[in-house]
Design an enzyme around this catalytic site. Structure first.
Site, PDB file in Angstrom:
ATOM      1  CB  CYS A 655       0.587   7.625  -3.512  1.00 27.25           C
ATOM      2  SG  CYS A 655       0.441   6.211  -4.489  1.00 27.25           S
ATOM      3  CD  GLU A 677      -0.671  12.741  -3.899  1.00 27.35           C
ATOM      4  OE1 GLU A 677      -0.928  11.531  -3.899  1.00 27.35           O
ATOM      5  OE2 GLU A 677      -1.104  13.541  -3.077  1.00 27.35           O
ATOM      6  CG  HIS A 706      -6.656  11.189  -5.413  1.00 20.44           C
ATOM      7  ND1 HIS A 706      -5.423  11.760  -5.620  1.00 20.44           N
ATOM      8  CD2 HIS A 706      -6.415   9.922  -4.987  1.00 20.44           C
ATOM      9  CE1 HIS A 706      -4.478  10.883  -5.319  1.00 20.44           C
ATOM     10  NE2 HIS A 706      -5.050   9.763  -4.933  1.00 20.44           N
TER      11      HIS A 706
HETATM   12  N1  GLN Z   1       0.688   1.001 -10.559  1.00 17.33           N
HETATM   13  C1  GLN Z   1      -0.348   1.257  -9.632  1.00 17.33           C
HETATM   14  C2  GLN Z   1      -1.547   1.869 -10.331  1.00 17.33           C
HETATM   15  O1  GLN Z   1      -1.370   2.602 -11.249  1.00 17.33           O
HETATM   16  C3  GLN Z   1       0.102   2.193  -8.531  1.00 17.33           C
HETATM   17  C4  GLN Z   1      -0.945   2.369  -7.474  1.00 17.33           C
HETATM   18  C5  GLN Z   1      -0.478   3.148  -6.269  1.00 17.33           C
HETATM   19  O2  GLN Z   1       0.497   3.824  -6.314  1.00 17.33           O
HETATM   20  N2  GLN Z   1      -1.199   3.083  -5.182  1.00 17.33           N
HETATM   21  O3  GLN Z   1      -2.663   1.646  -9.975  1.00 17.33           O
HETATM   22 ZN    ZN Z   2       0.150   6.148  -6.487  1.00 19.28          ZN
END
Ligand code: GLN
Ligand code: ZN
Length: 768
Positions: A655, A677, A706
């Site tokens: 992320c 990301e 987000h």
């Molecule tokens: N597989 C998780 C989700 O989709 C990944 C969450 C994350 O990367 N924080 O919620």
């Molecule tokens: Zn994520």
């Protein structure tokens, strides 16, 4: 006499009282006066806990309604004009800086928030501009809170973030290019004024935090210590005495900075993380300077081993004498939960192994007494401590011979896939029939109110396992039907059964325990409740097969199994301290390896292992320690995923978009497909994939999950075109930035419709 000291106390209260009050204030349910009164009540309660425990040096100004760095932004008049222009009340301006403000015609986004060193706490980044000025706030918070404590009969030592760290942790505001550290000369006079005001209010000691001393510092930052601290040190009796505090690392590599502190009272160092810095630090101290020895861990929940700690303290005392040693927490206790006393569900055996903030405060006082008055003065405490430490070392729970045996049999080959990527991918393509520009999601779909209600009922025993399972199946059905309608290429089951990506796995593994109230502040009012690793980890039974298998059975397209990786499971838990983290990561990896293989056996041929915490585990300084981390972190990921056939496709997800300095580690994971990301960053960041001739597949997020905003098809196409400047068409996957659990279906459906249409347009073009 050896004094005891606490560097900072958690603010939330035993039952997340501060979270509740701030959120109620944000929701207009309580007044500003009510919130301030709650803050005052909590500060008083926390001071009293420390005083009653017998702590000599109790901190003030460690309290914060949102974040302590943010407090300093306001304290020094460093609030960007776009906020001051709104003419909000000081408290609302403060929250606007932290979390943005959208109300009554005002619309300002928050300042950037980033991780505090290597912890899971986030601070607000100070921003500065050309022509930046600093002025001390009227009624400065450190003075106000010192006086508040004094009125309550408690003499405190105010904590302030130091000028070098304040600037070094900041950045130039957007549109500006000033190097924050160049402003040191402008900032120091504000500290001088503040220190004088504290002295006038009656403060005789101040703790100035300069945690950046544990980093590798740029020469400009290093050089800033001298002018800053020589000015501060020259104040003499006009200012309180000053201890400079560092934590989360050693400062030996920055010893050349220490002469700047020659006129200060002393130095605090973290001896939990880096006990080996004790001797060199002792040698560096001036003839009268004091050592504040950080021996009670501010970052983890284990009971202090008094016997070991007393050895460290006695070494310090024999070199410096009792008057020049202070027994302290290693860092602020902000990073540990409030009290163990509310944990009614922990197994009795393990309960005695832990100390949370309230208990740690007592530990500091007992240790100080032991070295001041002799061990006999606290004999019963020492005995109880020794018994608890012994019980932990000898416990069945900590030692599982079967796990150790299995670890001893791990071979290098177990970390590698059977064939190289090209050959694997050819098999996957045939086996899975995945088109070019494949679309997928990161795993979770909206966690609706209904899901929470049913999970709650199940936890409370109001519905049976069968009823709950049937509900989860119906949620999976719904997710699959929606994915059919959307026309995605690789499906997910939606994760309706998961409360949290680490706790869910922890609850299914041996070696973990869970708390009920042990919350730790993550940012603002947000708290997390990390599970605790107490012993060797193993997997008694499959953890995710039931749901994934069901999902695959009702799906026409490949179903992606979804797991949390070993490093993320470790980082977002409280780890053990009696064995190295690499050992715990390997145990987690072996458990996950079995899960991966079980998924494959049950017809799941695409498996995603999420590692969002891989980067934050990176040691703070470059060098040997960082290399070692990367080695075991990458190895544990590979160990967990490499047990499958070539035709099974391994995905991983991160992320964050700052993967440039971290690229080699990500590449070394050898995942067939990476999702990262990217929607908020410049696509140029992807250039590293060409420069390094990265051969495998990548799905840089095409939109930001987000925010509730729905991206248009055009925007997404634009984004994909930009990505194609850096990635080959056959390399590119199309997916959002992260999981969709925090969104609602009426945001998710149109966004994914646009995403799928955008991908289809590229697929057509490419055919032509
Ligand atoms: N597989 C998780 C989700 O989709 C990944 C969450 C994350 O990367 N924080 O919620
Ligand atoms: Zn994520």
């Amino acid at each position: 006499m050896v004094q005891s000291s606490v560097l900072g106390f958690p603010r939330m209260g035993a039952l997340r009282d501060l979270k509740k009050a701030t959120e109620a204030y944000w929701a207009d349910k309580i007044s500003q006066a009510d919130l301030l009164a709650e803050g005052k009540r909590l500060r008083a309660a926390h001071w009293k806990i420390q005083k009653d425990a017998g702590v000599d040096i109790i901190p003030s100004n460690d309290f914060s309604y949102y974040d302590q760095v943010l407090d300093h932004i306001q304290l020094f008049g460093a609030v960007p004009e776009r906020y001051t222009a709104q003419k909000l009340s000081p408290l609302d301006e403060y929250f606007a800086l932290g979390r943005g403000h959208q109300k009554g015609g005002v619309d300002v986004p928050s300042l950037e928030m980033v991780k505090w060193f290597d912890s899971n706490y986030h601070y607000t980044k100070p921003t500065v501009t050309e022509g930046q000025t600093f002025t001390l706030a009227k009624d400065p918070k450190p003075v106000r809170e010192f006086l508040e404590a004094k009125e309550a009969g408690i003499h405190t030592r105010p904590v302030i973030l130091g000028p070098v760290s304040f600037l070094a942790l900041g950045k130039a505001d957007r549109g500006s290019s000033v190097d924050p550290i160049s402003l040191i000369g402008k900032l120091v006079p504000v500290y001088v004024e503040l220190l004088k005001a504290l002295k006038a209010a009656g403060a005789d000691n101040v703790q100035i935090d300069e945690p950046v001393l544990v980093f590798d510092l740029r020469p400009e930052v290093k050089a800033a210590f001298k002018p800053a601290y020589e000015t501060i040190g020259s104040l003499g009796a006009a200012a309180p005495e000053i201890i400079v505090a560092t934590y989360f690392g050693d400062i030996v590599h920055n010893f050349d900075v220490l002469p700047a502190f020659a006129n200060l009272k002393g130095l605090h160092v973290d001896l939990v993380r880096n006990p080996e810095q004790l001797e060199p630090v002792i040698k560096q101290l001036g003839p009268k300077q004091v050592l504040s020895a950080g021996v009670v861990d501010g970052r983890n929940i284990w009971k202090n081993d008094f016997k070991k700690t007393l050895d460290i303290l006695n070494t310090a005392i024999s070199a410096l004498g009792k008057e020049r040693v202070i027994v302290a927490t290693s860092s602020s206790l902000l990073h540990v939960p409030h009290t163990l006393a509310n944990e009614k569900k922990l197994p009795e055996e393990v309960y005695q192994w832990f100390s949370f903030a309230v208990e740690k405060v007592r530990e500091v006082a007992v240790l100080a007494k032991a070295v001041t008055e002799g061990t006999a003065s606290v004999q019963s405490e020492l005995d109880a401590n020794a018994a608890a430490i012994k019980s932990r070392t000898e416990s069945q729970r900590t030692n599982d011979p079967k796990v150790k045996e299995r670890q001893s049999k791990v071979t290098p080959e177990m970390h590698n896939r059977k064939s190289a990527f090209d050959s694997r991918y050819a098999q996957q393509k045939k086996h899975l029939s995945i088109p070019i520009f494949p679309t997928t999601t990161i795993g979770s779909f909206p966690q609706t109110q209904e899901i929470r209600i049913q999970r709650n009922k199940f936890t409370k025993g109001e519905i049976t396992q069968e009823q709950y399972d049937a509900f989860i199946r119906s949620e999976i059905d719904k997710c699959i039907q929606i994915q059919d309608e959307l026309g995605l290429d690789v499906y997910v089951h939606g994760e309706p059964e998961r409360n949290d990506m680490v706790q869910y796995f922890g609850e299914r593994l041996e070696g973990y325990v869970f708390t009920t109230h042990a919350w730790v502040q993550s940012y603002g009012s947000r708290c997390v409740r990390p599970p605790i690793i107490v012993g060797d980890i193993s997997r008694p039974a499959a953890m995710t097969v039931k749901e994934s298998k069901y999902a695959a059975s009702v799906s026409k397209k490949p179903m992606k199994g979804m797991l949390t990786g070993p490093v993320t499971c470790l980082r977002w838990s409280f780890p053990r301290v009696d064995v190295h983290q690499s050992v715990q990561a390997q145990q987690l990896a072996l458990a996950l390896r079995d899960e991966v293989i079980d998924l494959e056996k049950n017809g799941i041929y695409v498996i995603q292992v999420d590692e969002p915490a891989l980067r934050e585990g990176l040691p703070l300084r470059s060098g040997k320690e960082r290399d070692a981390y990367l080695k075991w972190a990458v190895d544990s990921f590979k160990l967990s995923t490499a047990g499958v056939e070539d035709s099974t496709q391994i995905h991983s997800h991160f992320c964050y978009s700052e993967f440039q300095d971290f690229f080699h580690a990500i590449a070394a994971l050898d995942a067939d497909v990476l999702s990262i990301e990217n929607s908020k960053s410049d696509a140029k960041l992807l250039k590293v994939f060409i420069d390094e001739a990265y051969p495998r597949h990548i799905g840089p997020g095409v939109y930001d999950i987000h925010t509730p905003r729905v991206p248009s098809e055009e925007e997404i196409k634009q984004r994909i075109s930009e990505m194609l400047q850096y990635l080959k068409p056959e390399q590119l996957w199309v997916n959002p930035d992260c999981g969709l659990k925090t969104r609602t279906w009426d945001q998710v459906k149109p966004a994914l419709t646009n995403m799928v249409n955008a991908a289809k347009a590229f697929r057509e073009q490419h055919k032509a």
